[in-house]
Design a protein around this motif. Structure first.
Motif, PDB file in Angstrom:
ATOM      1  N   ILE A 283     -67.594  17.083  48.985  1.00 15.37           N
ATOM      2  CA  ILE A 283     -67.649  15.604  48.964  1.00 15.37           C
ATOM      3  C   ILE A 283     -68.094  15.066  50.324  1.00 15.37           C
ATOM      4  N   VAL A 284     -67.487  15.596  51.396  1.00 17.89           N
ATOM      5  CA  VAL A 284     -67.773  15.078  52.742  1.00 17.89           C
ATOM      6  C   VAL A 284     -69.247  15.312  53.100  1.00 17.89           C
ATOM      7  N   GLU A 285     -69.761  16.469  52.704  1.00 19.32           N
ATOM      8  CA  GLU A 285     -71.181  16.765  52.958  1.00 19.32           C
ATOM      9  C   GLU A 285     -72.085  15.843  52.130  1.00 19.32           C
ATOM     10  N   LYS A 286     -71.731  15.681  50.856  1.00 24.93           N
ATOM     11  CA  LYS A 286     -72.528  14.846  49.942  1.00 24.93           C
ATOM     12  C   LYS A 286     -72.648  13.407  50.447  1.00 24.93           C
ATOM     13  N   TYR A 287     -71.565  12.875  51.029  1.00 25.43           N
ATOM     14  CA  TYR A 287     -71.574  11.479  51.493  1.00 25.43           C
ATOM     15  C   TYR A 287     -71.745  11.373  53.016  1.00 25.43           C
ATOM     16  N   GLN A 288     -72.335  12.420  53.597  1.00 20.75           N
ATOM     17  CA  GLN A 288     -72.693  12.424  55.036  1.00 20.75           C
ATOM     18  C   GLN A 288     -71.526  12.126  55.985  1.00 20.75           C
ATOM     19  N   GLY A 289     -70.426  12.833  55.795  1.00 22.97           N
ATOM     20  CA  GLY A 289     -69.324  12.737  56.741  1.00 22.97           C
ATOM     21  C   GLY A 289     -69.180  14.040  57.505  1.00 22.97           C
ATOM     22  N   GLU A 290     -68.072  14.154  58.253  1.00 20.82           N
ATOM     23  CA  GLU A 290     -67.799  15.401  58.976  1.00 20.82           C
ATOM     24  C   GLU A 290     -66.363  15.834  58.669  1.00 20.82           C
ATOM     25  N   ALA A 291     -66.227  17.045  58.128  1.00 21.09           N
ATOM     26  CA  ALA A 291     -64.892  17.558  57.773  1.00 21.09           C
ATOM     27  C   ALA A 291     -64.288  18.312  58.946  1.00 21.09           C
ATOM     28  N   ILE A 292     -63.015  18.005  59.244  1.00 15.63           N
ATOM     29  CA  ILE A 292     -62.310  18.665  60.354  1.00 15.63           C
ATOM     30  C   ILE A 292     -61.001  19.233  59.832  1.00 15.63           C
ATOM     31  N   GLN A 293     -60.787  20.517  60.079  1.00 15.55           N
ATOM     32  CA  GLN A 293     -59.582  21.192  59.554  1.00 15.55           C
ATOM     33  C   GLN A 293     -58.420  21.100  60.539  1.00 15.55           C
ATOM     34  N   SER A 294     -57.220  20.894  59.994  1.00 16.23           N
ATOM     35  CA  SER A 294     -56.010  20.829  60.812  1.00 16.23           C
ATOM     36  C   SER A 294     -54.908  21.643  60.152  1.00 16.23           C
ATOM     37  N   LYS A 295     -53.973  22.099  60.947  1.00 18.16           N
ATOM     38  CA  LYS A 295     -52.765  22.717  60.404  1.00 18.16           C
ATOM     39  C   LYS A 295     -52.043  21.701  59.516  1.00 18.16           C
ATOM     40  N   SER A 296     -51.366  22.168  58.455  1.00 17.62           N
ATOM     41  CA  SER A 296     -50.607  21.265  57.569  1.00 17.62           C
ATOM     42  C   SER A 296     -49.421  20.666  58.330  1.00 17.62           C
TER      43      SER A 296
END
Length: 456
Positions: free
Chosen positions: A294-307
């Protein structure tokens, strides 16, 4: 010195009488005041029968430490968060045990700008002082006044939607045992005032601390039926149910189907990126592929974090992320001081429903078909680390991509899983997902394989 067992990783929670009582609540308030020395803080409580007395005890402790208190009355956690960043105060406390059984209670604590106080950011210091009871003498005691935060809170919530763009919708609102009821009523009045064509069907809306509708926890399958039934009965476009302090909300589509929190993260990421591409979206590592897509499709940037809320909030602040989502139905927002809210998600959802002219099921069905997941499966094991190592060794020869952000994630290309020890209980938590277009194997095969391995 008595050791207090109610202090957990992120908040305070314990059994009434033995682990948490008015004396302990007083000591916690007194310790908070002495350590942080705020001029004023806000305080609120949920609908539990014990909450008001515990709140008053904490207020007395705060006043005795020289702190002025604004008592917000019966509130959800997010109303305290809102007060803590919106008003000229230096912190906040919500007395709640959220979705725990009736004989429990607890507290969630924040500093200025609603910054979380957890085990690694001050909760241990509060615990040590509350246990020792070595409180400093204070010359001037604090004062207490009542404050109604609701009108300002509702005004803030309305900034997440464009009233002119909302199409006619019918929504089922299940306030559990009424904790969220006062906010639902206020939003309903605001919708009428702004001519927003949304009809609210309210169930279990009256505040009742005896929990006549069961423990307010829609994660439990047995607690979903009343929302599902009301959606079908009224032909509603969506159902919304909350937990005990309504900082988490759970969505049901127009067919009455419960939507896994994982897919809601994708939906809300889409809501923000429709408004502004290029924004950063923070997510947890348990299930990720749909969010990436989704983030790629709508031109965003995904950032992973610990839960966990303190990690997500920290990562969002670091990257100035507009939104952060966990599959556990915690959703965090930059414009809400990076705090979690159970009211903002469904408002954003009705925005997406209006903007796309689609049903909720059609919006998420594609995600579910493309990236099926197991949902979180919990196992009681004697040694979580030993079990994780066993899983690791079993799959080593397949040479998966490995990620240690939180527990361990193994990625095999066509499927992946994350396994981690719970922060709060002696449990091992497992989440599996696959890519349907690359994967002939049904999800249940992976579930069975890992279950045999864990329980073997």
């Amino acid at each position: 010195m008595t050791q207090l067992t109610c202090f957990k990783a992120y908040d305070i929670r314990g059994k009434l009488g033995t682990e948490l009582n008015e004396e302990i609540a007083y000591n916690i308030g007194r310790a908070y005041g002495q350590i942080y020395q705020p001029k004023t803080i806000v305080i609120g409580c949920d609908i539990r029968l014990s909450s008001e007395d515990l709140k008053q005890a904490a207020i007395k402790g705060l006043n005795d430490a020289g702190v002025n208190v604004l008592d917000l009355g019966m509130t959800g956690t997010e109303e305290v968060y809102f007060g803590a960043f919106h008003l000229d105060v230096q912190g906040g406390i919500e007395v709640t045990a959220s979705h725990n059984p009736m004989d429990y209670n607890g507290m969630k604590l924040v500093r200025e700008n609603a910054r979380p106080i957890s085990a690694d950011t001050g909760l241990k210091e509060i615990q040590a002082l509350a246990e020792s009871g070595e409180f400093a003498d204070v010359v001037t005691k604090g004062t207490t006044g009542k404050y109604n935060i609701l009108p300002e809170f509702i005004e803030h919530l309305m900034t997440y939607i464009d009233p002119a763009k909302i199409r006619p919708l019918k929504l089922v609102m299940n306030a559990g045992n009424g904790a969220a009821g006062h906010v639902v009523d206020a939003i309903e009045a605001k919708f009428k005032q702004l001519n927003i064509p949304v009809e609210l069907i309210k169930i279990h809306n009256e505040a009742d601390g005896t929990f006549p509708n069961g423990i307010p926890n829609p994660i439990l399958v047995e607690n979903r039926e009343s929302t599902r039934h009301a959606v079908l009965q009224h032909g509603a476009d969506m159902g919304i149910a909350w937990d005990g302090d309504f900082d988490r909300c759970f969505l049901f589509d127009e067919k009455g189907q419960f939507i896994e929190g994982y897919y809601i993260v994708g939906l809300l990421a889409q809501a923000f990126l429709l408004k502004q591409s290029g924004e950063k979206i923070v997510h947890d590592p348990r299930l990720v592929w749909n969010t990436f897509n989704i983030v790629e499709k709508y031109q965003g940037e995904a950032i992973q974090s610990k839960s966990g809320h303190s990690f997500i909030k920290e990562k969002m602040r670091e990257h100035n992320a507009v939104y952060g989502g966990e599959m556990s139905a915690h959703h965090y927002f930059r414009d809400f001081a990076y705090c979690d809210s159970g009211m903002i998600p469904w408002l954003l959802a009705i925005s997406v429903l209006s903007e796309t002219q689609q049903t909720l099921s059609s919006l998420v069905e594609g995600m579910i078909e493309k990236f099926p997941c197991s949902g979180e499966i919990n196992f009681k094991v004697a040694d979580t680390q030993l079990t994780i190592q066993k899983i690791f060794d079993y799959y080593a020869e397949q040479k998966p991509a490995i990620d240690h952000t939180d527990g361990v994630s193994l990625d095999f290309g066509a499927w992946r899983f994350n396994v981690r020890a719970s922060n709060t209980e002696p449990l091992l938590r497992l989440n599996i997902e696959s890519r349907a277009d690359q994967n002939p194997k049904p999800m249940q095969d992976y579930v069975d394989e890992l279950t045999r391995l864990i329980q073997g």
